[in-house]
Design a protein around this motif. Structure first.
Motif, PDB file in Angstrom:
ATOM      1  N   TYR A  23      21.483  29.636  44.923  1.00  0.00           N
ATOM      2  CA  TYR A  23      22.655  30.050  44.324  1.00  0.00           C
ATOM      3  C   TYR A  23      22.509  31.370  43.414  1.00  0.00           C
ATOM      4  O   TYR A  23      23.153  32.296  43.452  1.00  0.00           O
ATOM      5  N   GLU A  24      21.311  31.009  42.459  1.00  0.00           N
ATOM      6  CA  GLU A  24      20.783  32.163  41.773  1.00  0.00           C
ATOM      7  C   GLU A  24      20.581  33.643  42.764  1.00  0.00           C
ATOM      8  O   GLU A  24      20.777  34.633  42.442  1.00  0.00           O
ATOM      9  N   ALA A  25      19.709  33.395  43.891  1.00  0.00           N
ATOM     10  CA  ALA A  25      19.386  34.330  44.815  1.00  0.00           C
ATOM     11  C   ALA A  25      20.370  34.989  45.340  1.00  0.00           C
ATOM     12  O   ALA A  25      20.578  36.177  45.799  1.00  0.00           O
ATOM     13  N   ALA A  26      21.347  34.093  45.746  1.00  0.00           N
ATOM     14  CA  ALA A  26      22.744  34.597  46.230  1.00  0.00           C
ATOM     15  C   ALA A  26      23.414  35.434  45.438  1.00  0.00           C
ATOM     16  O   ALA A  26      23.979  36.774  45.477  1.00  0.00           O
ATOM     17  N   LYS A  27      23.484  35.100  43.926  1.00  0.00           N
ATOM     18  CA  LYS A  27      24.055  35.954  42.981  1.00  0.00           C
ATOM     19  C   LYS A  27      23.455  37.349  42.863  1.00  0.00           C
ATOM     20  O   LYS A  27      24.011  38.402  42.539  1.00  0.00           O
ATOM     21  N   ARG A  28      21.962  37.329  43.009  1.00  0.00           N
ATOM     22  CA  ARG A  28      21.077  38.465  42.706  1.00  0.00           C
ATOM     23  C   ARG A  28      21.317  39.449  43.921  1.00  0.00           C
ATOM     24  O   ARG A  28      21.124  40.515  43.843  1.00  0.00           O
ATOM     25  N   GLY A  29      21.700  38.867  45.271  1.00  0.00           N
ATOM     26  CA  GLY A  29      21.991  39.643  46.347  1.00  0.00           C
ATOM     27  C   GLY A  29      20.777  39.412  47.254  1.00  0.00           C
ATOM     28  O   GLY A  29      20.820  40.004  48.248  1.00  0.00           O
ATOM     29  N   ASP A  30      19.871  38.337  47.026  1.00  0.00           N
ATOM     30  CA  ASP A  30      18.401  38.259  47.936  1.00  0.00           C
ATOM     31  C   ASP A  30      19.161  37.397  49.056  1.00  0.00           C
ATOM     32  O   ASP A  30      18.598  37.530  50.046  1.00  0.00           O
ATOM     33  N   ILE A  31      19.957  36.642  49.031  1.00  0.00           N
ATOM     34  CA  ILE A  31      20.541  35.936  49.994  1.00  0.00           C
ATOM     35  C   ILE A  31      21.985  36.557  50.419  1.00  0.00           C
ATOM     36  O   ILE A  31      22.864  36.585  49.495  1.00  0.00           O
ATOM     37  N   PRO A  32      22.399  36.986  51.779  1.00  0.00           N
ATOM     38  CA  PRO A  32      23.706  37.883  51.906  1.00  0.00           C
ATOM     39  C   PRO A  32      24.727  36.846  52.046  1.00  0.00           C
ATOM     40  O   PRO A  32      24.430  35.608  52.510  1.00  0.00           O
ATOM     41  N   THR A  33      26.046  36.966  51.507  1.00  0.00           N
ATOM     42  CA  THR A  33      27.065  35.783  51.457  1.00  0.00           C
ATOM     43  C   THR A  33      28.353  36.530  51.727  1.00  0.00           C
ATOM     44  O   THR A  33      28.602  37.861  51.513  1.00  0.00           O
ATOM     45  N   ILE A  34      29.055  35.825  52.213  1.00  0.00           N
ATOM     46  CA  ILE A  34      30.507  36.278  52.483  1.00  0.00           C
ATOM     47  C   ILE A  34      31.471  34.937  51.778  1.00  0.00           C
ATOM     48  O   ILE A  34      31.053  33.968  51.730  1.00  0.00           O
ATOM     49  N   ARG A  35      32.614  35.358  51.239  1.00  0.00           N
ATOM     50  CA  ARG A  35      33.534  34.515  50.840  1.00  0.00           C
ATOM     51  C   ARG A  35      34.496  34.017  51.767  1.00  0.00           C
ATOM     52  O   ARG A  35      35.279  34.981  52.207  1.00  0.00           O
ATOM     53  N   ILE A  36      34.811  32.954  52.171  1.00  0.00           N
ATOM     54  CA  ILE A  36      35.694  32.375  52.973  1.00  0.00           C
ATOM     55  C   ILE A  36      36.783  31.475  52.183  1.00  0.00           C
ATOM     56  O   ILE A  36      36.428  30.491  51.751  1.00  0.00           O
ATOM     57  N   GLY A  37      37.782  32.209  51.682  1.00  0.00           N
ATOM     58  CA  GLY A  37      38.604  31.380  50.747  1.00  0.00           C
ATOM     59  C   GLY A  37      37.857  31.149  49.456  1.00  0.00           C
ATOM     60  O   GLY A  37      37.567  32.142  48.750  1.00  0.00           O
ATOM     61  N   LYS A  38      37.417  29.926  49.148  1.00  0.00           N
ATOM     62  CA  LYS A  38      36.846  29.713  47.785  1.00  0.00           C
ATOM     63  C   LYS A  38      35.291  29.181  48.064  1.00  0.00           C
ATOM     64  O   LYS A  38      34.734  29.052  47.218  1.00  0.00           O
TER      65      LYS A  38
END
Length: 59
Positions: A23-38
């Protein structure tokens, strides 16, 4: 093949990270994420493209 995976699953499978580190890597942008609802998900194609070596074009 799944189109999206969870953040902890992506961190574990691709980077050998634990849940919190993922989750920290995702927050930094090291892991690409998309939000689907919550829900925060990782698109597998975007992650694999990010990790693949760039092809140099031959002129």
């Amino acid at each position: 093949m799944k189109k999206t995976i969870s953040v902890p699953e992506a961190g574990r499978e691709y980077f050998d990270l634990g849940r919190n580190a993922s989750y920290e890597a995702a927050k930094r942008g090291d892991i690409p994420t998309i939000r689907i609802g919550k829900i925060l998900r990782v698109p597998v194609i975007a992650l694999e493209e990010m990790l693949s070596p760039k092809r140099s074009e031959v002129a």
